[in-house]
Motif scaffolding. Structure first.
Motif, PDB file in Angstrom:
ATOM      1  N   ILE A 207       0.863  -1.179   0.000  1.00  0.00           N
ATOM      2  CA  ILE A 207       0.000   0.000   0.000  1.00  0.00           C
ATOM      3  C   ILE A 207       0.895   1.223   0.000  1.00  0.00           C
ATOM      4  CG2 ILE A 207      -1.891   1.199   1.139  1.00  0.00           C
ATOM      5  CD1 ILE A 207      -2.661  -1.403   2.436  1.00  0.00           C
ATOM      6  N   MET A 208       0.596   2.138  -0.889  1.00  0.00           N
ATOM      7  CA  MET A 208       1.451   3.320  -1.022  1.00  0.00           C
ATOM      8  C   MET A 208       0.663   4.600  -0.804  1.00  0.00           C
ATOM      9  SD  MET A 208       3.504   2.236  -4.492  1.00  0.00           S
ATOM     10  CE  MET A 208       1.997   1.624  -5.240  1.00  0.00           C
ATOM     11  N   LEU A 209       1.387   5.641  -0.572  1.00  0.00           N
ATOM     12  CA  LEU A 209       0.802   6.979  -0.560  1.00  0.00           C
ATOM     13  C   LEU A 209       0.816   7.499  -1.986  1.00  0.00           C
ATOM     14  CD1 LEU A 209      -0.054   9.730   0.649  1.00  0.00           C
ATOM     15  CD2 LEU A 209       2.367  10.180   1.075  1.00  0.00           C
TER      16      LEU A 209
ATOM     17  N   ASP B 172      11.637   0.603   6.950  1.00  0.00           N
ATOM     18  CA  ASP B 172      12.047   1.999   6.958  1.00  0.00           C
ATOM     19  C   ASP B 172      10.989   2.999   6.546  1.00  0.00           C
ATOM     20  OD1 ASP B 172      14.669   1.683   7.863  1.00  0.00           O
ATOM     21  OD2 ASP B 172      15.326   1.030   5.882  1.00  0.00           O
ATOM     22  N   ARG B 173      10.186   2.635   5.581  1.00  0.00           N
ATOM     23  CA  ARG B 173       9.335   3.688   5.022  1.00  0.00           C
ATOM     24  C   ARG B 173       8.111   3.132   4.299  1.00  0.00           C
ATOM     25  NH1 ARG B 173      10.364   4.770  -0.546  1.00  0.00           N
ATOM     26  NH2 ARG B 173       9.465   6.787  -0.127  1.00  0.00           N
ATOM     27  N   LEU B 174       7.167   4.042   4.083  1.00  0.00           N
ATOM     28  CA  LEU B 174       6.009   3.727   3.268  1.00  0.00           C
ATOM     29  C   LEU B 174       6.338   4.118   1.839  1.00  0.00           C
ATOM     30  CD1 LEU B 174       2.919   2.922   3.539  1.00  0.00           C
ATOM     31  CD2 LEU B 174       2.490   5.376   3.288  1.00  0.00           C
ATOM     32  N   GLY B 175       6.141   3.221   0.899  1.00  0.00           N
ATOM     33  CA  GLY B 175       6.339   3.576  -0.500  1.00  0.00           C
ATOM     34  C   GLY B 175       5.342   4.635  -0.936  1.00  0.00           C
ATOM     35  N   SER B 176       5.673   5.349  -1.989  1.00  0.00           N
ATOM     36  CA  SER B 176       4.737   6.351  -2.489  1.00  0.00           C
ATOM     37  C   SER B 176       4.833   6.419  -4.004  1.00  0.00           C
ATOM     38  CB  SER B 176       5.032   7.716  -1.877  1.00  0.00           C
ATOM     39  OG  SER B 176       6.294   8.179  -2.285  1.00  0.00           O
ATOM     40  N   TYR B 177       3.857   7.032  -4.604  1.00  0.00           N
ATOM     41  CA  TYR B 177       4.000   7.344  -6.028  1.00  0.00           C
ATOM     42  C   TYR B 177       3.341   8.671  -6.332  1.00  0.00           C
ATOM     43  CZ  TYR B 177      -0.723   5.734  -7.546  1.00  0.00           C
ATOM     44  OH  TYR B 177      -2.063   5.576  -7.755  1.00  0.00           O
ATOM     45  N   TYR B 178       3.942   9.338  -7.308  1.00  0.00           N
ATOM     46  CA  TYR B 178       3.454  10.631  -7.757  1.00  0.00           C
ATOM     47  C   TYR B 178       2.649  10.404  -9.029  1.00  0.00           C
ATOM     48  CZ  TYR B 178       7.268  12.324  -4.757  1.00  0.00           C
ATOM     49  OH  TYR B 178       8.099  12.580  -3.707  1.00  0.00           O
TER      50      TYR B 178
END
Lengths: 340, 340, 340, 340, 340, 340
Positions: free
Chosen positions: E10-12, E84-90
């Motif tokens: 799940i990404m932002l 480490d982090r939440l994946g994201s996409y623009y």
């Protein structure tokens, strides 16, 4: 995990963005809120299990209510459906000397049309630690006092505590009718919560030297009133929030918890207000959490005030503060320094 | 025109609008920011020539970073490209007792993966008047301490001043590692800048009587710490900002500049905060401007504090104040009266 | 119902949202405003009949001006059309030590090109109780002083009171030209209103001990200045607003009304400012209402200050407060408590 | 890298959000734009060096213009300052059968008041590959035709090409005056660009069989008109955009380039329009890029149409498409499939 | 009620508002999304019980992910924390010929760092009716293929169906590596779903006559490919979506379901696209619902296409359509008439 | 100037921004609207004098209704106050195959509680040219049929025309009750307006060959139905709008006016829809204008359809088109080209 059950109305709140007045708005910020829902959301953020019981119409907007509760971890298993509409209220946010303005449109709401058969309290309160109902709920409709009585009685049967925030609303009933209903219900309340006006209007027990409008609040008065309430209704705990409204933007805020014949006062915070609505509910939630978790009285009132202090600095009606955030404030860091 | 070069990371800042919490956001306000970029933008608005050196990935979002720097007049000629991603951070704006909250997502950023070969410092610093690097930069990645050393050494060769804002970040390294790296770099710094916590954590030099959390700040302490730093590392100028956090909304703000064995204190401002982030950077920019332009020490610290005072009343991380605006405040008009 | 007529320019106001600076804006919040339009809107909200007289170009944007006035109940029957453009101004909202900034783009506006033939004052003022014109109007263009003279003379013929807010604008004319024009017009003014700077700049009558920039305001000075104005120009009432600008966010605010040789001072409010612009106009409106409705002097100045106090806590230039809201504040409830 | 210089007016564009009409707006989306600035921004995104020459007032809003140009990589070194105001225009975005509506407020703008001494063309055009000026520029003010003549002549001296987009604006001058001025300037133009109405109104050369309003566009007509222009004025290249307006939301779009006696037609695209304004400018930019980079005529017109096709699908006036994006469309992928 | 379990990232999602390009944005609209989360939300809206399994970091942004899932009724009981982090996409939304653009920033995300011990599949799949995993999941990190194998094997043990949407992502792995991993996993898949490009790239089985880029799609090809897949891997059902991209704004959309040796084609819809992302996932959800509920093949593919048709007309990645809404469209009312 | 009077309910419309679904909204765009108010606003924009008659509660939100009407030039002199609440409706805007969704919350509204004594029709209709009431009004409450009868009778006395848009609403009453009430009222109607479903549901007169849901509309049917209505009720004019819903985004739109035994058909427009709501009302307004101004039947129906065509391309419920804009479209320019 302990479960807290809240019972009351949830409404759509409609407010112009920023500090615009109604006449200036092209849009309304929205959220779904109600005294007990606010308490449940706050408790859920603190880590308790909660269920919010209400009656909603059957339409897409009611779906939004349920989605909102679920989002914040509040159970919706016992919500009943039917009736004509979802109540709403319009809120114009005040600033400085200009007060916030609330216009209710809650008449004929689904819950106001509820009947005793709508709720099976023995199922609902199975295993509950506490039932919270504000003084608004019995004022909502004809059968609501009876429904509250049913709920309180079931709580007693299930050994759940009953907490009640007096929350007098002059648009819903007269002081006379409020007294009639509430004095009966008060006898079943374990934790009675009020602000500076409620005790007098609802229970007829007035502070002797304080003048709310003028901002004169005498702590001794609160102890006296609490002691009278505890005596009259056998409430194990009585708490009062004490707000000094310097303006719509700046308030002083503290509270007192009266327990076992002794009054415990919190420190006083100076609040720069982001959103005033839901301030009292966040105190109730804090107090309920503290009592359910067995905090000492002084720590309980400190915790509840710190919790509600953070609410006043948060947009909309919900207090989204976590245990860690509240503890940090309670334990002394009110500096507001950036947390990285 | 004199050129100031900044070297460090630029990140995407993501923040919920207004005073909403993360959980309430449907959108994030964005901007591109970093300690040194903030300094460059501020200096560019004051009229200096600036170059911001960093490493960015090769994608459309990195293009946005460059466009942002260009918009505010900052040179981008020496930015190098490569690496996996642009670092980012999430910011929840605090108010009253509720602190602002920063969640970093800067690990694995392009600059953290930089190597010494990425930067040709002799080309970059050709003709520069000053190199500014915050204490964040050497903490970003494995080769960064060495890259900073290269840069500082080149600055010396090109007779450019070196300024450094200690800016300790506990998420990036331990105090032990920070001390190890920074005490080595400190020996090459001409202008050392810190806030009330940095000197102790990074250089191990503590104020004797102040308690930051409790808001107790003793001016004499600052002089002592500055004098020790100047002595130990041969810094020509040492400056400290002194923030008293009354709450997230209201701060007291002043600073001290220690030069040639003497401490110069600015007046103290009471800030009603719009955006707290970048406050320290705007002070650094003001101080750098004043020193590069040859201001007397008292005027220098007054200018730097006035500059950063205006930043706190501005949205986002950049200080967009002009010389005229800063001078007007420094010269006494803090009345905030409408300028027509 | 009594009619108040306002005559002056209406402009498009363009302001970045929130506390953003011009350089940061992707959009501008807009509204249509002007000193006399602000007065008319406020009076209309209080319940008086109003007409706003101005000159507008013939295009869709001018239609927006008319729709705005109509929305708030202000008459537009005597607006004349022609000329090149609608004037505008850009407003950057200040905070804390950062002042609000106004950039006017009102040159060549339709009203600045107005000629005496554009207005038939005998028709316009038929049955009017009062004509209000700010000191901005005669400064707008070449024929404007003559047009104002026509209007004032017609008001006298129709036994309407004339009120004037001095409102000196340094971008529109020199103090010398202002004095030349205004001292002539002042002889026809019944109610003269000013703030702490105007009397000196426009009429050359200075407070003796006050220093506006430094925030030193001596009440005695105001009485002296008012008495001189009343004497020199035969004004039946002279009023001054007295603003202490602690910062762009916080002001102290009170006023004095001088009538029949006596000065009446209002209480002083501490304002936490939402929108500063239009503050003076809302005072004028309050005073005009009070005088037209025959309030006693003390009540008149109390009412006018309470009205403008609420304006400062309202977005944009208009004071949208109702009689009830103003009365509640004037009669003592400045607590800003939620009105349900 | 080759430099392209644009000369013309830059305005503030004010438009209601979405498809709201002026009367419905509480805010305006803003940007800074002008025919030649649009061309420069587009060329800069394609990779050329550009300079935008104009005259701006000296205020914070003019600073925004400069920051905007800088943001998109356009040089601002030769902008001159002075004059009264920045021109603006109001844009109401159309949809379906409702046309977009533009209301200009550009009279008295700084550039309309420019004089020949404001620009030193030999300095400006030093090393330039091309000078672009639209037919709007000479229409802006009294001295503008002479200034354009100066600029064109200097371009010839510096062996820079001159391109001109006829762009007839009926609000700025009469067809008669336009012809008078433009027929003189046309003799110095190397690349003449027009849409379906311009050639007739400005140069008096009409298509024989087309009816623009009815959407009847005969390709043969365009070849004839282009041939006549090339013959009459010695333009090396003449290009026409050919728009069939099915509605404000849907257009057909193609173009023709006439060079060395031959007409090259692009393919036709069906556009679903996001923002129609700046469509012609993006074609000019594409054509200029193609010619400066030495594309074959067919590829040149294909490139220019593909570029402007992407512009119509982009918000605001600027075409922000990169070479890669334009090439992808030109080379056949108009599928609009997600690029990951 | 039957439970469907989804497993994946799940990404932002960060996207400029409206049709703005990245360079034009001052804010990003946000939501939390991923192929399997999209499927779960859609199924939950249709009335199934769902659980979304993933790995998230431990911070406030991950809390937002969980709150989002909960809001739409998706279970979060088996989400594991760490990394480490939440994946994201623009995402830049395309229109007309301008394609949507996705820039991923998902490297180093918590789930990419997951290990086999993070998930106890026997607990997770206890009582599940179906496990859904897209072809993205095994591509995310080193141990992910093994984790997927564990999950698929557990599904078999618990007699849950396994569905897989091939969903090839060229940024995550090479076709070679994809084939290696996916051909092994395919043998455990009951319901294989793909779009027009996936089968070839992931399983090496190509349509014979179709050309996706040119928009040439031959239905017979799909039957052949499905038949080969069903044969090779023993999948009980194979489905393909068939998109003809006329432009980013307008698509044709239909699908085929291959079952028991027979191909069932849905009708084709012409879509005017609101948000293209998540279109494939909404088809998967529709198909899963239909299969789990035992729809006949023709009705199943009709339902799935109607569901995804509604998704394309909805903002953001989730399909929020209810059973009733999908049935209304499937049963013939595509008129889009207002439902009152 | 001729006055048109509208009588009916005005509601608050609440709609998620853009194409968001209710579940996705954090804010609602708002406006105040109702069938007859929409007609009045449109007529007022065309230049007629209008009065909107309704019943509103006494609160700040009702003030917003009045301000809105005033803004658009509609008279509010005969609005009566009382009752519990303002009705509202929630609107989710559809696109492509996803239909718009309306959820009414109008029960218990002030007007639904109106009684005959609330309105003095002889005063209201003094000098009126036409009274317009939709078929919604008599469905709102118990006394509404009687109030409508009073109004229609008074109109006859004052020689005002009566127009009625059938507008059947299934949530308000059954077809049976609608027929009962409307067939009685129809005898007093001069201009009867309906869409493709109304005549059958309300008056029981069905088109013979058309199937609305399937989008099959036979023009001959409309003539037959109109002729039957004209015959049965003696209506001088009968008009039908004819909408072919290709999808929520694209419609075909035309109309027929039946007068003196003859049917006049307008041309058909293909609409790309911005906001569908209020489309029918804008047709009614156009037709009323045309009839009141004495247009020939063909021109009348052309004008009404062109007017409503522009409405569909405008945000919110009001048609804000001017006479010039409508005439331009009616006279042939549907090209949507930019108007400068």
């Amino acid at each position: 995990m302990k479960t807290v059950v809240g019972f009351g109305e949830i409404m759509l709140r409609l407010s112009p963005p920023g500090y615009h007045r109604f006449l200036q708005a092209n849009s309304f910020d929205i959220n779904f809120t109600g005294a007990e829902a606010n308490v449940c959301v706050s408790l859920s953020r603190m880590g308790l299990k909660t269920e919010c019981v209400t009656k909603l119409p059957l339409n897409d907007i009611a779906d939004c209510v349920i989605a909102t509760l679920r989002k914040f971890g509040v159970g919706t298993a016992h919500i009943t459906h039917g009736g004509d509409r979802l109540g709403s209220y319009y809120l114009e946010r005040g600033a400085s000397q200009r007060p916030s303005k609330v216009i209710y449109d809650r008449k004929y709401s689904a819950i106001s049309q509820a009947v005793r058969e709508d709720f099976n309290w023995d199922t609902i309160l199975e295993g509950a630690a506490l039932l919270h109902v504000s003084g608004i709920t019995p004022a909502l409709g004809e059968e609501l006092p009876a429904i509250c009585r049913d709920a309180f009685a079931a709580a007693k049967r299930h050994r759940a505590l009953v907490s009640c925030d007096l929350n007098y609303r002059k648009n819903l009933w007269t002081p006379q009718r409020a007294k009639e209903v509430m004095t009966e219900l008060a006898g079943m309340v374990d934790i009675m919560i009020g602000n500076e006006e409620d005790a007098e209007k609802v229970l007829g027990i007035a502070p002797k030297h304080s003048d709310v409008i003028k901002g004169v609040l005498d702590p001794a008065d609160y102890e006296q009133v609490a002691s009278e309430i505890a005596g009259a209704y056998g409430c194990g705990a009585v708490a009062f929030t004490m707000r000094t409204s310097l303006s719509a933007s700046d308030n002083l805020w503290k509270a007192m918890l009266y327990k076992d014949g002794k009054a415990y006062f919190s420190k006083e915070y100076r609040l720069h207000i982001v959103d005033r609505v839901g301030g009292g509910d966040s105190f109730s939630a804090g107090l309920i959490y503290a009592i359910v978790e067995g905090y000492e009285p002084q720590r309980a009132v400190d915790f509840a005030v710190a919790a509600s202090c953070l609410k006043h600095a948060t947009e909309l009606d919900f207090n989204l503060s976590t245990l860690e955030e509240i503890a940090a404030l309670m334990d002394g860091d009110g500096s507001g320094r950036v947390q990285r």
